[in-house]
Design an enzyme around this catalytic site. Structure first.
Site, mmCIF file in Angstrom:
data_model
loop_
_atom_site.group_PDB
_atom_site.id
_atom_site.type_symbol
_atom_site.label_atom_id
_atom_site.label_comp_id
_atom_site.label_asym_id
_atom_site.label_seq_id
_atom_site.Cartn_x
_atom_site.Cartn_y
_atom_site.Cartn_z
ATOM 1 N N LYS A 50 25.093 14.931 34.983
ATOM 2 C CA LYS A 50 25.045 16.284 35.547
ATOM 3 C C LYS A 50 25.737 16.222 36.906
ATOM 4 O O LYS A 50 25.609 15.244 37.653
ATOM 5 C CB LYS A 50 23.587 16.719 35.696
ATOM 6 C CG LYS A 50 23.388 18.149 36.141
ATOM 7 C CD LYS A 50 23.447 19.118 34.989
ATOM 8 C CE LYS A 50 22.829 20.462 35.427
ATOM 9 N NZ LYS A 50 23.527 21.580 34.832
ATOM 10 N N SER A 146 35.350 23.579 38.191
ATOM 11 C CA SER A 146 35.388 24.668 37.225
ATOM 12 C C SER A 146 34.084 25.407 36.993
ATOM 13 O O SER A 146 34.054 26.315 36.157
ATOM 14 C CB SER A 146 35.879 24.113 35.878
ATOM 15 O OG SER A 146 35.211 22.917 35.538
ATOM 16 N N CYS A 147 32.992 25.072 37.657
ATOM 17 C CA CYS A 147 31.748 25.804 37.435
ATOM 18 C C CYS A 147 31.993 27.290 37.704
ATOM 19 O O CYS A 147 32.427 27.669 38.796
ATOM 20 C CB CYS A 147 30.650 25.285 38.356
ATOM 21 S SG CYS A 147 29.057 26.110 38.134
ATOM 22 N N LYS A 185 37.916 18.337 35.718
ATOM 23 C CA LYS A 185 37.362 19.242 34.708
ATOM 24 C C LYS A 185 37.856 20.649 34.993
ATOM 25 O O LYS A 185 37.597 21.208 36.064
ATOM 26 C CB LYS A 185 35.834 19.195 34.713
ATOM 27 C CG LYS A 185 35.220 19.978 33.548
ATOM 28 C CD LYS A 185 33.723 19.724 33.425
ATOM 29 C CE LYS A 185 33.145 20.393 32.182
ATOM 30 N NZ LYS A 185 31.708 20.117 32.008
ATOM 31 N N CYS A 465 42.459 40.087 3.738
ATOM 32 C CA CYS A 465 41.570 40.113 2.568
ATOM 33 C C CYS A 465 40.889 38.761 2.370
ATOM 34 O O CYS A 465 39.712 38.690 1.997
ATOM 35 C CB CYS A 465 42.351 40.513 1.319
ATOM 36 S SG CYS A 465 43.799 39.492 0.972
#
Length: 509
Positions: A50, A146-147, A185, A465
């Site tokens: 984390k 990037s949070c 990240k 389809c």
């Protein structure tokens, strides 16, 4: 034990050996060192802690903060296609995490541990925290740039990761401070993630992780109250969406980076929940995958399914007798039958599957079957394994799809197709007709009595389809025998005429 267990799914990247490509993402599954320990015991090859910060940037989370996504509609319990969270980085200190790193790298020498760190745009902060994590024994670092919520308001996370110049500078600072590999990240919440990835590489990053969560607002009820909401005022904020709903975005971003930066290491995260999805990401250029939402839907043991499944997928490629299988599924269709049995299918294939027609089908079958002698073995049983070539290694699959992922203008516009319905599989539900009629090209006729669809020559091959048909392979695409001429509505004029009025071409009433 079987030959499948011998298939090599290990990966070497940035001087590190990963016994399999599966790792815990820097998220809820890696909230504590003990949880990472349990992950290693379950079979995960690597883990990303984390995200932690310097003490001056410690956070306290709000509650509630992790909720099921709205794209699963009213499905409750496991199997959510997405989650949204407004959780910040770890609320534990850097000292705690450095202690966990020391213990884990000692106790699990065959696993790889990556420390996730975050700072504001400050050279000294990034330098000090990176050195601290390296000194603790982390095999590599992941820079959380990037949070998408909360941290950006503090000048961290997204606030840095959306600016290529800031990303480049941060990577330069970290590169100068440490010797171990590190990955940036990246956020998908940018105009062009390739520019950010290029900046990270220019700054000295050994690779990137793509993608972090997608900024979202999931639930607003009939009273205008969002979920999650916090406190008596019931306020909310934009959160990060994770899970399968983000997979198409992640595949696009990973493949775009891999095509822009050939050979640049990528760790993929975003909707990985199976072995075949993992292989898709590998084919799109990712060496490793990180997982969290799938664990939230089940538990840490899902990795064993992924390991066995991935080995099986590669093993199937070495079996010549199974070359028509789709991933781990046998070909759709009827079992191999004698010619006389095919005659039965030819008789009943045009008879619908509902109401009085179903009785007619049964009677027609029974009439022919009176004189039918079945083959000794109707089912295909693989009692003896065919000659098996050497299964490909996972590393050999890296980037396999990239050559086919290109610009729209490079697609073959002359190779047109049209749809064909297999009436023997059709259940006469009419969904293809309704969809084509109301959102397509009105290229399907629907028999009012038999409910059998008929594809017209006006079919444009759009495949809508197929997207809505509930029966696998009931509708397929075949090459169009003649060239395709689009219906322009009104024929374009040969020369540009500024006075041309399309209404002039309409017939008089």
């Amino acid at each position: 034990y079987s030959p499948i267990d011998q298939v090599d799914i290990s990966i070497d990247m940035c001087g590190l050996h990963f016994k399999n490509p599966f790792g815990l993402a820097s998220a809820t599954a890696a909230t504590t060192g003990e949880m990472i320990r349990r992950g290693f015991e379950a079979g995960w090859s690597f883990a990303v802690t984390k995200t932690f910060s310097l003490e001056k940037d410690l956070i306290t989370n709000v509650s509630p903060r992790i909720v099921r996504g709205s794209v699963s509609n009213h499905i409750f319990g496991p199997g959510q296609s997405s989650f949204t969270n407004i959780e910040l980085i770890s609320d534990k200190s850097a000292a705690y995490w450095c202690g966990c790193v020391r213990e884990l790298v000692t106790d699990y020498p065959e696993n790889v541990l990556i420390a996730s760190i975050m700072c504001s745009f400050d050279k000294d902060d990034w330098t000090n925290l990176a050195k601290m994590a390296e000194a603790a024994g982390a095999h590599a670092l992941e820079l959380n740039l990037s949070c998408p919520h909360g941290m950006g308001e503090r000048g961290m996370g997204l606030a840095c990761g959306q600016n290529a110049d800031m990303v480049r500078s941060i990577c330069q600072w970290v590169r100068a401070a440490i010797k171990i590999p590190f990955f940036a990240k990246l956020t998908p919440n940018v105009t062009d993630i390739r520019d950010i990835a290029s900046a990270a590489k220019e700054g000295g990053a050994n690779g990137v992780t793509a993608i972090n969560t997608v900024s979202s607002l999931q639930h607003v009820d009939g009273d205008g109250v969002a979920w999650p909401n916090v406190g008596s005022s019931k306020r909310t904020t934009y959160g990060g969406m994770s899970g399968n709903a983000t997979r198409p975005i992640a595949l696009a971003k990973v493949s775009a980076i891999a095509n822009r930066l050939p050979g640049f290491p990528i760790m993929a995260t975003g909707g990985i929940d199976s072995a075949d999805v993992t292989l898709s990401f590998v084919h799109c250029g990712a060496s490793l995958v990180q997982v969290c939402s799938a664990i939230q839907n089940q538990d840490l043991t899902v990795v064993q399914d992924y390991i066995t499944g991935l080995r099986t997928l590669l093993y199937l490629r070495a079996r010549g007798d199974l070359e028509n299988w789709t991933r781990q599924s046998p070909p759709t269709g009827t079992l191999p039958l004698k010619h006389s049995m095919k005659d039965i299918e030819d008789i009943v294939k045009d008879i619908p599957h509902f109401g009085p027609f179903e009785k007619q089908r049964i009677e027609a079958r029974a009439t022919v079957l009176k004189n039918y002698e079945p083959a000794k073995a109707q089912h295909t049983r693989h009692t003896a394994v065919a000659k098996v070539d050497t299964p490909p290694k996972l590393a050999d699959q890296l980037g396999k799809a990239l050559g086919r992922i290109t610009n729209w203008g490079d697609l073959e516009i002359k190779d047109q197709v049209l749809a064909v319905v297999d009436q023997s599989l059709c259940i006469n539900c009419g969904k293809c007709y309704m969809t084509c009629n109301d959102t397509g090209y009105q290229a399907i006729e629907f028999d009012p009595d038999t409910h059998q669809p008929l594809i017209l020559e006006t079919c444009t091959g759009c495949a809508l389809c197929i997207a809505v048909c509930p029966i696998p392979d009931c509708i397929t695409l075949v090459p169009r025998p003649a060239g395709f001429k689009p219906n322009r509505g009104i024929a374009p004029t040969a020369k540009l005429n500024p006075k041309f009025n399309p209404l002039d071409t309409l017939p008089e009433e």
